[in-house]
Design a protein around this motif. Structure first.
Motif, PDB file in Angstrom:
ATOM      1  N   GLU A  80       0.820  -1.216   0.000  1.00 18.32           N
ATOM      2  CA  GLU A  80       0.000   0.000   0.000  1.00 18.32           C
ATOM      3  C   GLU A  80       0.849   1.259   0.000  1.00 18.32           C
ATOM      4  N   LEU A  81       1.965   1.153   0.706  1.00 14.38           N
ATOM      5  CA  LEU A  81       2.864   2.301   0.786  1.00 14.38           C
ATOM      6  C   LEU A  81       3.394   2.677  -0.596  1.00 14.38           C
ATOM      7  N   LEU A  82       3.753   1.631  -1.373  1.00 13.58           N
ATOM      8  CA  LEU A  82       4.340   1.892  -2.685  1.00 13.58           C
ATOM      9  C   LEU A  82       3.318   2.452  -3.669  1.00 13.58           C
ATOM     10  N   GLN A  83       2.027   2.336  -3.319  1.00 12.89           N
ATOM     11  CA  GLN A  83       1.017   2.908  -4.206  1.00 12.89           C
ATOM     12  C   GLN A  83       0.566   4.286  -3.742  1.00 12.89           C
ATOM     13  N   ASN A  84       1.081   4.705  -2.605  1.00 15.06           N
ATOM     14  CA  ASN A  84       0.670   5.997  -2.060  1.00 15.06           C
ATOM     15  C   ASN A  84       1.480   7.121  -2.697  1.00 15.06           C
ATOM     16  N   GLU A  85       0.865   7.760  -3.702  1.00 11.48           N
ATOM     17  CA  GLU A  85       1.568   8.790  -4.479  1.00 11.48           C
ATOM     18  C   GLU A  85       2.083   9.929  -3.601  1.00 11.48           C
ATOM     19  N   ALA A  86       1.261  10.335  -2.629  1.00 16.80           N
ATOM     20  CA  ALA A  86       1.624  11.484  -1.799  1.00 16.80           C
ATOM     21  C   ALA A  86       2.935  11.212  -1.056  1.00 16.80           C
ATOM     22  N   PHE A  87       3.050   9.989  -0.518  1.00 22.83           N
ATOM     23  CA  PHE A  87       4.275   9.648   0.200  1.00 22.83           C
ATOM     24  C   PHE A  87       5.475   9.584  -0.752  1.00 22.83           C
ATOM     25  N   LEU A  88       5.259   9.014  -1.938  1.00 19.07           N
ATOM     26  CA  LEU A  88       6.372   8.889  -2.887  1.00 19.07           C
ATOM     27  C   LEU A  88       6.862  10.256  -3.336  1.00 19.07           C
ATOM     28  N   ASP A  89       5.910  11.159  -3.616  1.00 16.42           N
ATOM     29  CA  ASP A  89       6.299  12.522  -4.014  1.00 16.42           C
ATOM     30  C   ASP A  89       7.103  13.190  -2.910  1.00 16.42           C
ATOM     31  N   ALA A  90       6.578  13.058  -1.663  1.00 17.88           N
ATOM     32  CA  ALA A  90       7.258  13.701  -0.543  1.00 17.88           C
ATOM     33  C   ALA A  90       8.658  13.111  -0.369  1.00 17.88           C
ATOM     34  N   ALA A  91       8.773  11.792  -0.566  1.00 15.62           N
ATOM     35  CA  ALA A  91      10.082  11.146  -0.412  1.00 15.62           C
ATOM     36  C   ALA A  91      11.067  11.708  -1.437  1.00 15.62           C
ATOM     37  N   TRP A  92      10.605  11.915  -2.663  1.00 13.02           N
ATOM     38  CA  TRP A  92      11.480  12.419  -3.723  1.00 13.02           C
ATOM     39  C   TRP A  92      11.943  13.847  -3.412  1.00 13.02           C
ATOM     40  N   VAL A  93      11.014  14.681  -2.928  1.00  9.81           N
ATOM     41  CA  VAL A  93      11.393  16.049  -2.522  1.00  9.81           C
ATOM     42  C   VAL A  93      12.449  15.980  -1.421  1.00  9.81           C
ATOM     43  N   THR A  94      12.197  15.108  -0.427  1.00 12.06           N
ATOM     44  CA  THR A  94      13.095  15.015   0.719  1.00 12.06           C
ATOM     45  C   THR A  94      14.510  14.606   0.292  1.00 12.06           C
TER      46      THR A  94
END
Lengths: 272, 296
Positions: free
Chosen positions: A50-64
């Motif tokens: 589920e985590l890997l499908q969560n776009e919001a988290f992935l975007d935030a991770a990339w910014v970070t």
């Protein structure tokens, strides 16, 4: 004393249990089938899915990650320069103020640093986004880098630099050929420290980021405020894994570099 | 020339991004708050030259600071932050010292591994380490499950969202800051000094109090400052573990800024917090400088 007394053995065991049990529980329950985080209901990796499908988290991770790479690199350059100036620079105008500005951010509450930087960015009309977070992170992590690097600089033998200068090196060459290779392990660990400080930071990033740039800690914080969730456990486990692998690799690399250095020094001593 | 550049670049960076912002905070703390973007009305108008400055001082009313003394919320928050910081520093010292001592007395070949085990949690996200305790301390959490199972308690304890949880969280997250300086002081200590004290008739406990503790004092001082100063302004731990009953000034500042959008009051809170911290920060720097000079 080569043997551990019972008192020391007990205090080390209890101490490390205290440091590690909370994280071990967190990791175990990231593999829990149930949505209830405190009741075990069987092994499952579905929260990772589920985590890997969560776009919001992935975007935030990339910014970070982008913020961390830029800010830690800048902080390493500035922090190494600051350390060199503090240890080797001799006396110069405003040296006390300079060393004060290096040590103060280490203990400055993050809310103050965050607020003051935000007011500066608004004052000069800089739009809040990735750039402002990078500037903010560079400022506080360069101080950590400078402390790490200067602790290596004070312990190393200055006559090596002087020998290089006597043998015809320019100051810049002496730095590049002699000083830099010797302090390299400290510079690398300074970079790693700056990188993780940037990855971790919630408070300063909350003040200095705009709606266009949300970092992972900001996302995690707003999720965690609503309570414990298995998805956050999974995310935490991944972050712990990355850090653990990184720290162990880095320590092995620096250990090997230091051993090689020692061998070189011994070989040089034999050659004399 | 090159030396000047080497000094100037980090110097100017810190001046512009560390020192100047404090003066901006000071300036805004003296402004009036208004409903606008940005939500404050500056009082100091430098474009009018001396007239602007004179007008600024004539109209200076420090109303945001007066407001801080009038509303009990603020001074209670300052007092309870200082109290929580002092108590948790002592607790961290009590928990950390035996660990540092055990590390320094462990076989030499273990020490790098032990050191890494202390540093590793420090590299892991602060937020995650605080979060881990939310699942442990809640009413149906692991600690209560365990205590109920062993039969020590009959009713679950309420720990999460109280000050107890804040203390646990602070001791846990700040422990490496206490252990590392004490460990480095203890590791440098010459163990034959203890033997000498014992030969001269000290008991082991006396030798510990009269020799080990004084020799590890620089480490203890550094560790206490490294824990106490940031804890006074701590935000994450009280907001995740402390519940509404825990009043800390970092949280007040955050809410003043993000929830109430009252920038002048938030700035005034920051200025007063900074004034409280100036003394410990200066003492900490003195201690660090003395250490560095002693090493050189």
């Amino acid at each position: 004393m080569n043997r551990l007394s019972w008192f020391n053995a007990v205090s080390l065991t209890l101490g490390f249990a205290f440091l590690y049990i909370p994280m071990i529980i967190l990791i175990i329950f990231s593999f829990n089938e149930s949505k209830l985080v405190t009741v075990w209901a069987g092994f499952s990796t579905k929260w990772y899915g589920e985590l890997l499908q969560n776009e919001a988290f992935l975007d935030a991770a990339w910014v970070t990650v982008r913020v961390a790479v830029f800010s830690s690199t800048l902080a390493t350059i500035l922090g190494t320069a600051a350390a060199y100036v503090l240890v080797r620079g001799g006396r110069f105008f405003g040296r006390t103020l300079f060393s004060g500005m290096i040590y103060a951010p280490l203990v400055m509450p993050e809310v103050i640093t965050g607020l003051s930087l935000l007011l500066l960015f608004i004052g000069i009309g800089l739009d809040r986004g990735i750039l402002t977070i990078v500037l903010a992170h560079t400022t506080f992590s360069m101080c950590f880098v400078s402390v790490v690097v200067s602790s290596r600089l004070v312990t190393f033998d200055r006559s090596l630099e002087e020998a290089a200068l006597d043998l015809g090196c320019s100051a810049a060459q002496a730095f590049r050929l002699v000083t830099l290779p010797i302090i390299a392990p400290a510079v690398i660990s300074g970079w790693l420290l700056a990188f993780t400080l940037s990855l971790d930071d919630l408070v300063i990033a909350s003040f200095t980021s705009g709606p266009s740039a949300t970092t992972l800690p900001i996302k995690i914080f707003s999720a965690v405020r609503l309570g414990v969730s298995p998805e956050i456990n999974a995310l935490s486990t991944l972050m712990i894994a990355v850090v653990t692998v990184g720290v162990i690799t880095a320590s092995l690399v620096t250990k090997r570099a230091m051993m090689r250095q020692k061998q070189d020094e011994m070989a040089a001593a034999r050659a004399e | 020339m090159r030396r000047a550049l080497l000094i100037a670049v980090p110097y100017v960076w810190l001046l512009a991004l560390f020192l100047v912002p404090f003066f901006i905070v000071l300036k805004i703390s003296l402004s009036d708050s208004v409903l606008a973007i940005p939500p404050y009305a500056p009082k100091l108008d430098l474009s009018q030259g001396w007239a602007g400055i004179r007008e600024f001082f004539a109209a200076l009313d420090l109303e945001n600071f007066v407001w801080l003394t009038e509303d009990a919320l603020y001074w209670k928050a300052y007092l309870s932050s200082v109290k929580i910081a002092l108590i948790s520093t002592i607790l961290t010292l009590i928990v950390g010292y035996p660990i540092a001592y055990g590390m320094a007395r462990a076989p030499v070949e273990w020490r790098p591994t032990l050191m890494m085990l202390v540093i590793l949690p420090f590299w892991t996200s602060f937020l995650i380490r605080v979060y881990a305790w939310m699942g442990i301390l809640s009413n149906e959490g692991f600690l209560n499950q365990f205590l109920l199972w062993t039969g020590i308690i009959a009713e679950p304890l309420t720990i999460l969202n109280t000050q107890k949880a804040v203390y646990i969280g602070i001791v846990y997250t700040y422990l490496p800051f206490m252990i590392l300086p004490i460990y480095s002081a203890l590791e440098r200590m010459d163990e034959s000094l203890i033997e000498a004290a014992e030969d001269l008739g000290c008991s082991r406990v006396q030798a510990f109090w009269l020799v080990t503790i004084p020799l590890s004092r620089p480490g203890i001082i550094a560790g206490c400052f490294l824990v106490m100063i940031p804890v006074i302004g701590e935000f994450v731990i009280p907001s995740l573990l402390g519940g509404s009953g825990t009043l800390m000034i970092g949280k007040v500042l955050w809410e003043e800024f993000f929830a109430n959008r009252d920038w002048p009051v938030a700035s005034a809170v920051a200025v007063v917090l900074l004034l409280i911290l100036v003394i410990p920060i200066v003492l900490f720097q003195r201690n660090q400088q003395k250490q560095t000079e002693a090493e050189q």
